[in-house]
Design an enzyme around this catalytic site. Structure first.
Site, PDB file in Angstrom:
ATOM      1  N   ASP A 536       0.911  -1.557  -0.166  1.00  0.00           N
ATOM      2  CA  ASP A 536       0.111  -0.002  -0.207  1.00  0.00           C
ATOM      3  C   ASP A 536       0.692   1.896  -0.176  1.00  0.00           C
ATOM      4  O   ASP A 536       0.010   2.318  -0.136  1.00  0.00           O
ATOM      5  CB  ASP A 536      -1.024  -0.369   1.238  1.00  0.00           C
ATOM      6  CG  ASP A 536      -1.962  -0.765   0.824  1.00  0.00           C
ATOM      7  OD1 ASP A 536      -2.852  -0.824   0.065  1.00  0.00           O
ATOM      8  OD2 ASP A 536      -2.780  -1.402   1.805  1.00  0.00           O
TER       9      ASP A 536
HETATM   10  C1  BGC Z   1       0.434   1.189   6.249  1.00  0.00           C
HETATM   11  C2  BGC Z   1       0.071   0.357   5.465  1.00  0.00           C
HETATM   12  C3  BGC Z   1      -1.151   0.072   5.488  1.00  0.00           C
HETATM   13  C4  BGC Z   1      -2.090   1.195   4.484  1.00  0.00           C
HETATM   14  C5  BGC Z   1      -3.599   0.907   4.629  1.00  0.00           C
HETATM   15  C6  BGC Z   1      -1.123   2.447   5.621  1.00  0.00           C
HETATM   16  O1  BGC Z   1       0.344   3.541   6.481  1.00  0.00           O
HETATM   17  O2  BGC Z   1       2.103   1.031   6.800  1.00  0.00           O
HETATM   18  O3  BGC Z   1       0.846  -0.836   6.219  1.00  0.00           O
HETATM   19  O4  BGC Z   1      -1.770  -1.271   4.905  1.00  0.00           O
HETATM   20  O5  BGC Z   1      -1.496   2.699   4.982  1.00  0.00           O
HETATM   21  O6  BGC Z   1      -4.459   2.577   4.622  1.00  0.00           O
HETATM   22  C1  NOJ Z   2      -1.269  -3.649   5.508  1.00  0.00           C
HETATM   23  C2  NOJ Z   2      -2.567  -3.623   4.606  1.00  0.00           C
HETATM   24  O1  NOJ Z   2      -3.971  -4.275   5.242  1.00  0.00           O
HETATM   25  C3  NOJ Z   2      -2.523  -4.466   3.406  1.00  0.00           C
HETATM   26  O2  NOJ Z   2      -3.738  -4.693   2.704  1.00  0.00           O
HETATM   27  C4  NOJ Z   2      -1.464  -4.431   3.096  1.00  0.00           C
HETATM   28  O3  NOJ Z   2      -1.053  -5.319   2.080  1.00  0.00           O
HETATM   29  C5  NOJ Z   2      -0.055  -4.656   3.786  1.00  0.00           C
HETATM   30  N1  NOJ Z   2      -0.739  -3.569   4.395  1.00  0.00           N
HETATM   31  C6  NOJ Z   2       1.281  -3.649   3.050  1.00  0.00           C
HETATM   32  O4  NOJ Z   2       0.928  -2.987   2.636  1.00  0.00           O
END
Ligand code: BGC
Ligand code: NOJ
Length: 894
Positions: A536
């Site tokens: 993400d």
């Molecule tokens: C986080 C990710 C997460 C994303 C979702 C980010 O700030 O680092 O792990 O998947 O937010 O909104």
């Molecule tokens: C947490 C999110 O829930 C997941 O969808 C994502 O793939 C990982 N972070 C990696 O960014």
């Protein structure tokens, strides 16, 4: 250092020290009513949706971190000393403190000056309530005169609004009190037909008390300092006694409170409530401000005597046209809830409910049980990892102590992956989830990134365009089909964007998922990344320099250049699954047990053309999917290979990301794991080479970091990934979810030792011994462990709600132990450490119990298989004839 131990026999983790480095929590409830409970009884409850139906209030990011919860106070009326058996909130030094987190229940107890108190918390199956079953025993040599107080703070339903809209909310709070049950009914007068209640057995009509109606019923508060009246004098100053008319009348119940600031007293916290200090409730009735529930029970215990007090916290809905009783009044119609309350105030019924909960979990966990030479493997597979899979299935990423329950609903990508670790335990619920998810898919094949569980609608604020999302649906459905053989799901009509009239069979949703990728290819023929893919934080079209802008939803580029090698790998895997799904679909009714594998499909035809739209779909035969997969594979090998590992992406300038040419972020974990999982590079040594690079450049003793070198500064064109200080989260953290992809990949190249070594590095049970470094719960995975660039290398964060649960479960059970459901039967292909002599397992698959015995006769992974005493070629155990419920499988590895 350890803060407790595993009680493997009872399937509990026992915390023996209340001040764990972080709250170590558990979940109550498994259907609609849920609660989070910490080892010091902190946490909160909600009905279905942690944001929209929050039952009790909780303040995230509080000081101390975990403050507010399901609190019980015990007061020694002789000495006026009071304490909490759960340590918080009073934090008195306790003897024999223990918190037993079990499957769907938590038991917290301790002894203070000879008074032993223990509360068991759980949610009975099929009910929207939680039970706090308190047992108090006097271990002193003389009688003890005690007061017991309970306390919860109600949330005014919408947790986001509750925390922010005070100008309104401090006026709306309303309660009713009847038969000693405290009803929280804020907004019931208008658009809500649900309320919460808090009951106590000491008021229970069941205990035979003559009066069912409290004289206080609906009476105005005579005590609230907020309303003026007699108690404008601080109760602590010894103003007029607000003795409850109930006192003495009903087996020791002396009162209640429903107004927080009366119960606590001005400028006080939960650690020192005025009512508890003075040893007497105020019988306050909340009008506005902050409704709470608190009972006061007096108990005199002789030496050795034990007394049980039961508290019930529940949620109830009434039919809209029968909200009030009598009709036309403003009084809650309680006829529908009273039988439930009466039932669970009865200790015998509680035992029945607790037994049923145990049986429920025995059933779920019994589907796969293993016995290996490694205790950490056994513990996680047999109990804790499976348990966490159920919790992630239920919660997605909504409510933990790090996910506030107001931020996110259910993630499309997340929930599809959660299915992978859950589907064998409750396939019917998995089916329902698949159909819900698919109904939020868009006609383009794209998907809302998230949806709200209560409304089942896509979340407009976050929107779509995470270009990996739709492909996860294919993996989720494939897992469901392999587990169940229920091909009918493919014909199920499912709408797009929940629009009635737009339904197509689920199968077409899957086709559209693949089209979505093929219709969005970039300059190299690789999939365009959109807002982000699995990572993400790799935001290649964002280019945000505004503080506070969301990296996930801000898009400042047209998105026509940046490409993802990860999505390419995911596509190849999904397309191969689709080939098998299409094959299976076409076989229905022909030959029930026909073998379908990639290998017996034809070699690729050369005329495969990416479609321009679903109307011109090239997908009709299994072969057409395989062609698409092989074509994408060719693109990856041509444009996605960096020489020693797979590239990660191309950015908006067409420059490489995750290449030796880059100054930072030269190698990423995701494409190494996923491309190999998709079979890319298996034939020509590149898979092994990529995995060697992972081992050399990314593996640490605490797990495999996400990329190296971590980004040392913010890169506008890379987005959130470079916003984190090096070593944390996606910037070089050990993002545990991606580690099992590498474990799986290692098994695919036959490296059992390495796969299991990686497994052990992040296995929470194996990390228990370094609790002071790891800091999170040793019984569940955390999302992230700080990477080698961080000053706190090895420290875990964001426990519980992570795809790590499902993916590690898949890695250990299906690939290392190798017990793999397929469309045609159970495949047994262990790739275990050379030092293991073997292992045993029982797997219930499509209603048949497979008793599996694996024995190592040589150091390799070659298999000789015997099924019910007969040698079988290959590694597939076909389904037995109908009626046979048990199959004995013997595997010899040589
Ligand atoms: C986080 C990710 C997460 C994303 C979702 C980010 O700030 O680092 O792990 O998947 O937010 O909104
Ligand atoms: C947490 C999110 O829930 C997941 O969808 C994502 O793939 C990982 N972070 C990696 O960014």
């Amino acid at each position: 250092m350890r803060y407790g131990y595993f009680d493997d026999e009872r399937r509990e983790y026992v915390i023996t020290q209340p001040d764990t480095p972080l709250p170590w929590i558990n979940y109550l409830g498994s259907e609609a009513y849920f609660g989070l409970i910490s080892n010091t009884a902190g946490g909160y409850s909600f009905y279905r949706d942690a944001r929209l139906r929050r039952i009790t209030r909780y303040r995230y990011n509080n000081v101390p971190f975990d403050y507010g919860g399901r609190y019980i106070y015990v007061r020694d009326n002789a000495t006026r000393e009071f304490w909490s058996p759960s340590w918080q909130p009073t934090r008195r030094p306790l003897e024999g403190y223990s918190c037993r987190h079990g499957l769907g229940y938590t038991i917290i107890g301790s002894t203070y000056r000879g008074i032993e108190a223990q509360a068991r918390y759980f949610v009975p199956l099929g009910e929207n309530l939680e039970i706090w079953q308190l047992t108090v025993t006097n271990r002193r040599g003389e009688a003890a005169d005690l007061s017991i107080f309970s306390a919860v703070e109600f949330c005014l339903w919408d947790a986001q609004d509750d925390a922010t809209n005070l100008q309104r909310n401090l006026n709306t709070g309303e309660v009713e009190i009847e038969d000693g049950v405290l009803y929280h009914k804020t907004e019931y007068r208008e658009r809500r037909n649900h309320f919460a209640y808090f009951a106590c057995s000491s008021f229970s009509p069941l205990e035979g008390g003559p009066s069912r109606t409290s004289p206080l019923e609906r009476g105005p508060s005579t005590t609230s300092p907020l309303k003026g009246g007699p108690s404008t004098t601080s109760p602590l100053e010894g103003g007029p006694s607000t003795t409850s008319p109930l006192e003495g009348g009903q087996r020791g119940v002396t009162g209640f409170d429903t107004q927080r600031d009366v119960f606590l007293g001005p400028y006080r916290g939960w650690d020192n409530p005025a009512a508890v200090e003075r040893g007497q409730s105020f019988n306050s009735v909340a009008h506005g401000w902050a409704p709470i529930g608190s009972h006061h029970v007096k108990v005199t215990l002789q030496p050795g005597e034990t007394r049980q007090v039961i508290f019930l916290l529940g949620y109830h809905e009434n039919p809209r046209d029968h909200k009030f009783d009598p009709p036309g009044s403003q009084t809650i119609n309680k006829t529908t809830v009273k039988p439930t309350i009466a039932r669970y105030l009865d200790p015998a019924q509680i035992e029945v409910a607790f037994g049923a909960l145990r049986t429920y979990w025995d059933g779920l966990l019994g589907i796969l049980q293993v016995e290996t030479p490694d205790v950490h493997t056994d513990r996680m597979v047999n109990v804790w990892n499976a348990y966490q899979c159920v919790v992630t299935f239920n919660m997605s990423r909504s409510a933990s102590f790090f996910e506030s329950g107001i931020g996110r609903g259910l993630g499309f990508r997340d929930s599809n992956q959660d299915l992978l670790g859950f589907v064998h335990m409750a396939p019917a619920r998995a089916r329902e989830r698949i159909l819900d998810l698919a109904a939020t898919q868009l006609e383009s094949g794209g998907a809302y990134h998230q949806y709200q569980p209560l409304t089942r609608r896509g979340n407009d604020d976050v929107g779509s365009n995470f270009n990996d999302d739709p492909l996860w649906l294919v993996l989720g459905v494939a897992a469901y089909l392999k587990e169940t053989g229920d091909w009918s799901i493919l014909d199920q009509p499912v709408p797009y964007d929940n629009q009635p009239g737009s339904e197509t069979p689920l199968y077409e949703h899957l086709q559209r998922s693949l089209h979505y990728t093929l219709e969005r290819l970039g300059p190299h023929g690789l999939p365009l990344i959109g807002r982000a893919d699995w990572n993400d934080c790799l935001n290649l079209n964002c280019f945000s320099d505004e503080p506070g802008q969301s990296f996930q939803t801000t898009t400042n580029k047209d998105g026509q250049v940046a490409e993802s090698v990860f999505i390419a790998g995911l596509f190849v895997l999904a397309a191969k699954e689709m080939a098998q799904i299409a094959n299976g679909k076409s076989q229905i009714g022909k030959s029930a047990n026909q073998q379908i594998t990639n290998d017996n499909l034809q070699p690729p035809t050369s005329n495969f053309q990416p479609p321009t739209s679903i109307l011109h779909s090239p997908f009709s035969t299994p072969q057409s999917y395989l062609d698409a997969a092989r074509q994408m594979e060719a693109v990856v090998l041509e444009h996605g290979w960096d020489g020693e590992w797979f590239l990660r992406a191309y950015d908006d300038f067409g420059h490489k990301v995750g290449s030796h040419e880059c100054e930072e972020g030269k190698i990423f974990i995701e494409p190494q794991g996923f491309c190999v999982m998709a079979g890319i590079g298996l034939g020509d040594g590149r898979a092994e080479q990529a995995l060697e690079s992972v081992n050399r450049l990314l593996a640490t003793p605490h797990g495999i970091v996400l990329q190296q070198p971590a980004y040392s500064r913010y890169y506008l064109h890379l987005g959130e990934i470079s916003s984190y200080p090096p070593g944390y989260k996606e910037n070089g953290g050990i993002f545990c979810h991606s580690n099992p992809w590498v474990m799986i990949a290692e098994t695919m190249v036959g490296h059992g030792d390495r796969a299991h070594d990686y497994y052990t590095r992040i296995n929470p049970s194996a990390r228990e011994a370094i609790g002071e470094i790891h800091r999170c719960e040793p019984y569940v995975y955390a999302q992230m462990i700080a990477g080698r660039d961080a000053p706190t290398h090895g420290e875990a964060k964001n426990s519980w709600l992570t795809g790590t649960a499902a993916l590690n479960y898949v890695a250990i059970t299906q690939w290392i132990l190798g017990i793999r459901p397929t469309f045609d039967g159970l495949q047994i292909a262990p790739v275990i450490p050379a030092s293991w002599s073997g292992f045993q397992a029982t797997r219930v698959f499509r209603g048949v119990a497979y008793r599996i015995d694996v024995e190592r006769a040589g150091p390799g992974n070659a298999i000789s298989l015997t099924v019910d005493g007969r040698p079988v070629a290959g590694n597939l155990v076909s389904l037995p004839p109908p009626g046979q419920t048990e199959v004995v499988v013997k595997v010899v590895l040589c």
